[in-house]
Design a protein around this motif. Structure first.
Motif, short mmCIF file in Angstrom:
data_model
loop_
_atom_site.label_atom_id
_atom_site.label_comp_id
_atom_site.label_asym_id
_atom_site.label_seq_id
_atom_site.Cartn_x
_atom_site.Cartn_y
_atom_site.Cartn_z
N ALA A 26 21.52 -32.64 9.89
CA ALA A 26 20.46 -32.31 10.84
C ALA A 26 20.95 -32.26 12.28
O ALA A 26 20.47 -31.46 13.08
CB ALA A 26 19.31 -33.32 10.73
N SER A 147 18.18 -36.19 18.79
CA SER A 147 17.95 -35.95 17.37
C SER A 147 18.06 -37.24 16.57
O SER A 147 17.24 -37.53 15.69
CB SER A 147 18.95 -34.92 16.84
N THR A 151 14.77 -38.61 14.52
CA THR A 151 14.76 -38.58 13.06
C THR A 151 14.99 -39.95 12.43
O THR A 151 15.03 -40.06 11.21
CB THR A 151 15.84 -37.61 12.53
N PHE A 201 13.74 -31.90 15.58
CA PHE A 201 15.03 -32.55 15.83
C PHE A 201 15.26 -32.89 17.31
O PHE A 201 15.39 -34.05 17.67
CB PHE A 201 16.17 -31.67 15.30
#
Length: 250
Positions: A26, A147, A151, A201
């Motif tokens: 990601a 990010s 996350t 993100f």
């Protein structure tokens, strides 16, 4: 013939969680080499070697954004990185040997306290120098940090939903990959792609988006992953993103 490694096996070999590997994907740190039609992530020997590099950096205490700045840079030299890692590990080994020797003295009732064996300043100095060199050449570290924070609380379902959304958009790019980059349908997809990254993100600025567009064709792993949806999809996304960003700059 390519030996494919599933995400579960990859995680088992490395002693990390599947969630960690999904997170690395990601934030652009380690993408799967291939994604099957049913969505299974697969890795090859090159991806295994890249993960080894990443985990050595983690073992040495580098932050994920620092690692990303180094391994994602176009001038990244894996051999040079291994030499630096070895240098740091040797320094850590010497420090540990000195600490063990001092403890042996203390257990035997000998010697005097030597706090200098605990000193990490020289090791930290070299680590900082290496990280700073990378940061000076790579501008995306804020995005990686953002990010990671955004996350951190993702569940397995959250990751699956986020990935499915990206796969859906890539499939839509595949459908229009033969159209002109400035076609309104293609440009609308770029805008949706940028917003999707921002929503799930990190804040995907035009500058970051432009960099991603270049990476989709320059990094073979990303190109292959995207082109799984149809040969030429990565090139389409790259061209469309370049046109989109140029138009936004006026």
């Amino acid at each position: 013939m390519t030996e494919w490694i599933g995400i579960g096996e990859m995680a088992r070999r490395a002693g990390v969680s599947v969630r960690t590997l999904r997170h690395y994907d990601a934030i652009g740190l380690l993408a799967p080499t291939d994604v099957t039609q049913v969505g299974y992530r697969r890795y090859d020997e090159k991806a295994l070697a890249r993960l080894e590099q990443i985990l050595y950096f983690r073992e040495l205490g580098f932050a994920l954004e620092e690692i990303a700045a180094m391994v994602n840079h176009p001038d990244y030299d894996a051999m040079d990185a291994m030499h630096r890692q070895r240098e740091l590990l040797c320094m850590q080994r010497a420090r540990l040997d000195a600490m063990i020797a001092r403890l042996d003295e203390a257990i035997g009732g000998k010697g005097t306290p030597r706090l200098e064996v605990l000193d990490m300043s020289e090791i930290e100095k070299i680590k900082k120098q290496y990280a700073d060199e990378a940061k000076a050449r790579w501008g995306g570290t804020d995005a990686y940090a953002q990010s990671e924070k955004r996350t951190d609380g993702y569940s397995k379902d959250d990751w699956q939903t986020a990935q499915e959304g990206m796969n859906t958009l890539m499939r839509e790019f595949a459908v229009v990959r033969d159209l002109d980059a400035m076609d309104e349908r293609v440009q609308a997809l770029v805008a949706r792609w940028q917003q999707y990254i921002t929503d799930h993100f990190y804040d995907c600025t035009d500058e970051i988006l432009a960099g991603l567009g270049q990476m989709y064709v320059c990094d073979e792993r990303f190109r292959q992953n995207i082109d799984h949806n149809g040969e030429g999809t990565a090139a389409c996304m790259s061209r469309a993103i370049a046109a989109y960003c140029a138009a936004r700059r006026g």
